[in-house]
Design an enzyme around this catalytic site. Structure first.
Site, PDB file in Angstrom:
ATOM      1  CG  ASP A 223      -2.289  -0.543   0.937  1.00 16.10           C
ATOM      2  OD1 ASP A 223      -2.499  -1.016  -0.191  1.00 16.10           O
ATOM      3  OD2 ASP A 223      -3.159  -0.505   1.822  1.00 16.10           O
ATOM      4  CG  ASP A 376      -6.158  -7.132  14.968  1.00 15.86           C
ATOM      5  OD1 ASP A 376      -7.062  -6.331  15.295  1.00 15.86           O
ATOM      6  OD2 ASP A 376      -4.979  -6.985  15.314  1.00 15.86           O
TER       7      ASP A 376
END
Length: 638
Positions: A223, A376
């Site tokens: 990214d 997460d």
């Protein structure tokens, strides 16, 4: 954090009419006229070309103005609250010193004829108001916080007992039979963003995993918005691909959703359906070659198992005082919290890396969502609600880095404590209406979210940073010694047991945890009420330290490769900003400095009451806030 791109669409903003010339222009009378017309036409064309630019600038300024105004409205400033308390405490200290010098508060009954000045009358009135109104309210608040403190201490003590039971009984996950011959299709993902310092060693560690090459695919999910970093990572991937490694480089031009968006985008590839499991490693993680052989076989003959999580180990835990204190905290987290929850509950919060997921479990829970900064934990909670089980392997360790600067650690902790509160708001209705047992619902709501993510930062900040210094100015609400000394020291000793070599740092650890409470409390409030700062995502700064296991391989790769001008030309030019050398400097953290002044002021006030233990606690806690506020702990950053 990369800059946000704003696309402004404009549809014919000015509707200019252009003069069209047809035919020829005469040389005599119409020459001047045609020249003026031509000049006017050029001016109109220039105005038409420049108008969208100016209008875009105006629109961007307006958007920036409204955005700043909205953020100002939605952002809760804890500094203003601390300043008010600090000013009142300082003025109260001056008044108390003056009253002590005048011997107004000697403990005997003051007769009306003994009041000779207006200041004396005001002081006596203050004593009456303090005893009748302020002290009772502060006593109730302190008792409430003490109850929360005791409940959280009991929870931590029970976890330690559970860890002791695991050690005594030798409880740990057992591999199924014939697991050594189990080689399913595994996808390895390495999400990264501008990870110039660590990209090479993380890719090298993944490419050296001991697994059949035809059953392994490595995805490097980049990214990065720095062009030179993109080129370096792409070239590194190509070198490993030339050595026969099945590795793919993927780059997103728009970094929407941050890490969750990156992972979600990669899972949409057609070839992912050929794989059964996915292993995740952040850019600074360096798994040992046998990582997959130690984790993936646990999935054999266990269709309800959705996640296998490994423990973290730190290559720079002895780098400075900040990393040593972090190591104490994280050692307790993995050794006690994760291991106990994994053995007795088959559930814990996914740590975002160094874990292996069953792809079917990810798909069953809805995949990676971009709604919080703790993607997460989000997917772990949703998987738990769907009935998937987790395994934590305390013996399998993956090397990584700890933040070495306070700025990086502060931003990391802000994200780790604001995200769970965002998630709690979003998941609470789903938890209540889910089909899991009442015990699991209570564990999620009360223990997992409220007690460990909300109550802990609330009472730590309120009790030790606000109530305790205020009790010095309101002696009627004095806290008992066991609250500020005995129980905290005992709990710190329990926290330090998983890292016994850090025993000399037990007192600095206690002071530092109280110091970090202001950051965690601020983050908790931001996440709970969805304030502007709760959506901040800053990639933790890395230094690129290699683990001992990968040091030799990294050295070989460094000798083999050299970044030449031709390599850079394949993808573009190196950004000039990356070539500039910046000097490291200390930063100033105003929240911590404000609390340092408040605690030191309270320590000075405690001298008037001859309170020994309270004075030393306030003095050392104030000094710890001062050290952190002046950025004298850890490494300085650019």
């Amino acid at each position: 954090m990369p800059p946000t791109s704003v696309v402004v669409k404009m549809e014919n903003p000015n509707n200019f009419s252009l003069v069209q010339f047809n035919g020829e222009i005469s040389e005599k009378g119409s020459k001047v006229k045609s020249t003026k017309q031509l000049a006017g036409l050029l001016i109109l064309r220039l105005q038409r070309l420049a108008s969208p630019v100016f209008n875009s600038i105006i629109i961007l300024k307006q958007r920036a103005f409204f955005k700043r105004r909205e953020q100002t409205r939605k952002t809760w400033k804890i500094l203003s609250f601390l300043k008010i308390i600090l000013i009142l405490a300082f003025l109260s200290l001056l008044f108390e010193i003056y009253a002590h010098w005048k011997q107004w508060n000697l403990g005997h009954m003051i007769r009306p004829q003994e009041v000779t000045t207006i200041a004396h009358a005001v002081y006596l009135q203050w004593l009456s108001i303090r005893a009748d109104y302020i002290a009772p309210a502060l006593v109730y608040l302190s008792r409430f916080c003490i109850v929360l403190f005791l409940v959280q201490s009991i929870d931590r003590f029970v976890q330690c007992v559970g860890c002791f039971w695991i050690k005594c009984k030798g409880l740990k996950p057992v591999l199924p039979k014939k697991a050594n011959s189990y080689y399913p299709m595994v996808l390895v993902q390495i999400p990264m963003c501008n990870e110039k310092e660590v990209y090479e060693q993380s890719i090298s560690a993944a490419c050296n995993l001991d697994w059949p090459r035809d059953r392994l695919l490595i995805q490097v999910l980049d990214d990065s918005n720095i062009k030179s970093v993109q080129i370096l990572i792409r070239n590194e991937v190509n070198r490993w691909k030339q050595r026969g490694i099945n590795i793919i480089y993927r780059h997103r031009f728009l970094r929407t959703g941050y890490k969750a968006g990156n992972l979600n985008s990669s899972m949409s590839c057609d070839y992912v359906r050929n794989y059964e499991f996915v292993a995740l490693f952040d850019a600074d993680f360096q798994p040992n070659p046998d990582f997959l052989k130690q984790t993936v076989p646990h999935f054999k003959d266990n269709p309800q198992l959705g996640l296998v999580q490994a423990r973290w180990s730190f290559v720079n835990k002895d780098e400075n005082l900040l990393t040593r204190l972090q190591n104490i905290n994280l050692a307790f987290h993995f050794e006690v919290e994760q291991q106990v929850n994994g053995i007795f509950l088959n559930f814990f919060g996914f740590n975002g890396t160094a874990g292996v997921w069953r792809i079917k479990a990810l798909e069953d829970t809805g995949g990676w969502l971009e709604r919080t900064t703790v993607e997460d934990m989000d997917i772990a909670v949703r998987a738990h609600l769907r009935g998937w089980k987790f395994i934590f392997l305390n013996d399998v360790k993956v090397s990584c880095e700890l933040p070495e600067s306070y700025q990086a650690y502060k931003k990391q902790q802000h994200r780790w404590h604001s995200g769970p509160m965002q998630l709690f708001r979003l998941c609470l209705p789903t938890i209540i209406t889910s089909k899991i047992s009442a015990w699991k619902k209570m564990n999620l709501v009360f223990l997992f979210f409220l007690l460990r993510k909300l109550i802990l930062p609330f009472y730590s900040f309120t009790l030790f940073c606000i109530i305790l210094p205020l009790t010095m100015f309101i002696p009627e609400a004095e806290l008992p010694i066991w609250v500020i000394c005995y129980v905290p020291v005992f709990m710190s000793l329990l926290n330090i047991l998983p890292a016994p070599k850090s025993f000399p740092f037990v007192i600095p650890y206690l002071m530092f945890e109280n110091t970090m409470s202001v950051t965690k409390f601020n983050a908790m409030v931001s996440g709970l009420f969805q304030l502007g700062s709760s959506y901040e995502w800053v990639v933790t700064k890395k230094t690129g330290r290699s683990s001992d296991t990968n040091l030799l391989e990294t050295g070989k790769m460094a000798l083999e490769k050299s970044i030449s001008e031709s390599d850079i030309e394949l993808g573009g030019e190196v950004d000039e900003k990356e070539e500039k050398i910046n000097k490291k400097r200390n930063r100033i953290y105003r929240n911590e400095l404000a609390l340092a002044c408040l605690l030191l002021t309270a320590a000075a006030r405690s001298l008037l009451s001859a309170q020994g233990v309270h004075f030393y606690f306030l003095l050392f806690q104030g000094l710890s806030f001062l050290v952190v506020g002046l950025d004298l702990i850890g490494e300085q950053v650019v």
